[in-house]
Structure formats: structure tokens, C-alpha cells
Design an enzyme around this catalytic site. Structure first.
Site, PDB file in Angstrom:
ATOM      1  N   ASP A  43       0.839  -1.200   0.000  1.00  0.00           N
ATOM      2  CA  ASP A  43       0.000   0.000   0.000  1.00  0.00           C
ATOM      3  C   ASP A  43       0.872   1.248   0.000  1.00  0.00           C
ATOM      4  O   ASP A  43       1.693   1.450   0.888  1.00  0.00           O
ATOM      5  CB  ASP A  43      -0.896  -0.004   1.241  1.00  0.00           C
ATOM      6  N   TYR A  48       2.535   9.927  -0.202  1.00  0.00           N
ATOM      7  CA  TYR A  48       3.656   9.362   0.556  1.00  0.00           C
ATOM      8  C   TYR A  48       4.997   9.687  -0.087  1.00  0.00           C
ATOM      9  O   TYR A  48       6.045   9.536   0.550  1.00  0.00           O
ATOM     10  CB  TYR A  48       3.526   7.834   0.664  1.00  0.00           C
ATOM     11  N   LYS A  73      -2.977   5.811  -4.187  1.00  0.00           N
ATOM     12  CA  LYS A  73      -4.141   6.645  -3.901  1.00  0.00           C
ATOM     13  C   LYS A  73      -4.029   8.033  -4.541  1.00  0.00           C
ATOM     14  O   LYS A  73      -2.940   8.596  -4.671  1.00  0.00           O
ATOM     15  CB  LYS A  73      -4.297   6.821  -2.380  1.00  0.00           C
ATOM     16  N   HIS A 106      -8.027   9.099  -1.825  1.00  0.00           N
ATOM     17  CA  HIS A 106      -7.395   9.097  -0.504  1.00  0.00           C
ATOM     18  C   HIS A 106      -8.291   9.739   0.567  1.00  0.00           C
ATOM     19  O   HIS A 106      -8.412   9.222   1.683  1.00  0.00           O
ATOM     20  CB  HIS A 106      -6.061   9.839  -0.588  1.00  0.00           C
TER      21      HIS A 106
END
Length: 284
Positions: A43, A48, A73, A106
Site C-alpha cells: 500500500d 507518501y 491513492k 485518498h
């Protein structure tokens, strides 16, 4: 490993590997370690800022791409029809992949940041449905959507979200939302399964861990999976990566499940879908 069958017929392992804050060499190595141990679902997210690292680790692993499930996401500042397609293509390029197994919104648009949050979510979802129809995404879903956001999306969606990834851990597991998702055949996936470390000092969890000769982390992860909820723990420590997946040689009793269910609020992130930070200009 147990699998969860999604409403589109695809399957996900009940345990995956989270990569939040996994960057550079350490992050790449932790993903490789996880692959060697047996994890097959990873994931990540555009936010990120580690999609390149995740893709690099996957590509260097030597494991057949078809055996690996990748989630990424769409960030909440890139919502909208055209914006979604653009953001998706950037993620795909960074990951170095031909397709993404699971693509999520997200965070939902909200009234603070979009003039018509329902339309914004609907437009983003329409773009994702088209990408799925084109074979670029295997399954599509959402993250941090409350019932009100899901019900609004249902009004225009041709495809029901396969999954809702939410904050879910002892002390904050959003049981009413989980019930709603399961009623609508939407799988639930847990983020922050260890409550940002707050679970480790809890006496009840420590006691249950001693009874089963397991760690507190293993108790929490087993509790989540016994709720038929997917979990994506993260760690850069080899021993913890191993421990996190080795939770199927014991089972929590109904009484223990109930005790954990009823723990008071603990480790809540404070992040709520309708209160994410305001931007300078409200978007259309």
C-alpha cells in the site's frame, strides 16, 4: 493466507504491507524483506512520495508482477475528472507499472475545499471507472469516506467502491461505518492498526498478549482480521515484519474480541474527512 473477496470478484490477502514513510534505501529494503517473507500486497499513495521506491523494490524483487498487488491513492488536492486521470498517470509512471491493482480516492472532497464536493467526488470516480474499463486499474475504491460520502457517491456511480480504507484500531474502529460498508458489500481495510503506538501501553492488550504468548501488535492485528477487515501494518524492522504476518496460529475468543471492541478511545489520529485543512481558494 486468508483472502477477502471484493464485490468485483477480485481477491485481496487479509494482510498487506504499509509503506507510509518508507523512503529511500531503508524503505526499498523493507519492501524486499516483506516480499521474501511472503507479503504480496503493498500500500502506497501519491502523498507518501515513495511510489518510485515501491516500484523499484517490486521490479528488483524478481517476483512475477501478477503475484503482487499494488495499491496507490489519489490525493485530495487532485480531485476532479481531468485531475484524476493526470494524477493516476503520474503515479503509474513513478511506480514503473503497466497497471495498478487497487486505486483509491485518498480523502473525499469536502465543503471547505470544493464548491460542490459531491460533484467533485463523482467526477473523480467517473475518471476511475473509465481507467478501470480501460484495464489500467483492476479494482477501484475509496479511503476515509464516511456514510454520507458513500451515499452521495452511490447516486452517480456505475461501479460500487470495492473497498473503504479507514482508520481502524483498538480504541477507534468506527463500528457504525464498518457495518454500513459491509451491508453494502464494501470491504474494509485498516490503516494505523497499532494506533500510532498507543496500543503498546494498554493493560488489557498486554494481558491478552501474555495469555496467547504473542505480542501486543499481533493481538491487535488478529483482532482486526477477525473482524474480516484487511490490515496493512508497516515496519522497517525485519523481526516485526515477520511477526506481523504470523498471526494465524491462534484465535481470540468472543469474550476477548468484545473486551477489545469496548476499549475507550485511544490513539485516534484526529483526522476527519470533513475537516481536512482549508486551501486558499475553494475549488470548483
Amino acid at each position: 493466507m486468508k483472502e477477502i473477496v471484493l464485490n468485483d470478484g477480485n481477491k485481496l490477502p487479509i494482510i498487506g504491507f504499509g509503506t507510509y514513510k518508507s523512503t529511500k534505501k531503508e524503505g526499498i529494503q523493507s519492501i524486499k524483506n516483506a516480499l521474501n517473507i511472503g507479503y504480496r500486497m503493498f500500500d502506497t499513495a501519491a502523498k507518501y512520495d515513495n511510489e518510485k521506491e515501491v516500484g523499484k523494490a517490486i521490479n528488483e524483487s524478481g517476483i512475477d508482477r501478477k503475484e503482487i498487488i499494488i495499491t496507490t491513492k489519489l490525493w485530495r488536492e487532485n480531485l476532479g475528472y481531468e485531475e484524476t486521470k493526470k494524477a493516476f498517470n503520474i503515479s503509474l509512471k513513478k511506480l514503473g507499472l503497466d497497471y495498478i491493482d487497487l486505486y483509491l480516492i485518498h480523502w473525499p472532497a469536502n465543503a471547505k475545499n470544493y464548491k460542490d464536493w459531491k460533484k467533485t467526488n463523482a467526477d473523480s470516480w467517473r475518471a476511475m471507472e473509465e481507467l478501470q474499463a480501460d484495464g489500467k486499474i483492476t479494482s477501484i475504491g475509496v479511503s476515509n469516506f464516511w456514510q454520507e460520502h458513500l451515499e452521495a457517491l452511490f447516486q452517480t456511480a456505475n461501479v460500487i467502491p470495492a473497498i473503504n480504507q479507514i482508520e481502524f484500531h483498538p480504541g477507534y474502529w468506527q463500528s457504525e461505518l464498518v457495518t454500513f460498508c459491509k451491508k453494502n458489500i464494501i470491504a474494509v481495510e485498516s490503516w494505523s492498526p497499532l494506533a500510532r503506538g498507543k496500543v503498546f501501553g494498554n493493560e488489557l492488550l498486554q494481558s491478552i498478549a501474555r495469555q496467547h504468548n504473542k505480542s501486543v501488535a499481533q493481538i491487535c492485528l488478529r483482532w482486526i482480521t477477525q473482524h474480516e477487515t484487511i490490515v496493512i501494518p508497516k515496519s522497517n524492522t525485519l523481526k516485526r515484519i515477520e511477526d506481523n504476518i504470523n498471526i494465524f496460529d491462534f484465535k481470540l475468543s468472543e469474550a476477548e474480541m468484545k473486551q477489545i471492541n469496548e476499549l475507550p478511545e485511544m490513539g485516534f489520529s484526529g483526522e476527519l474527512p470533513n475537516n481536512w485543512p482549508e486551501v486558499l481558494d475553494v475549488k470548483n
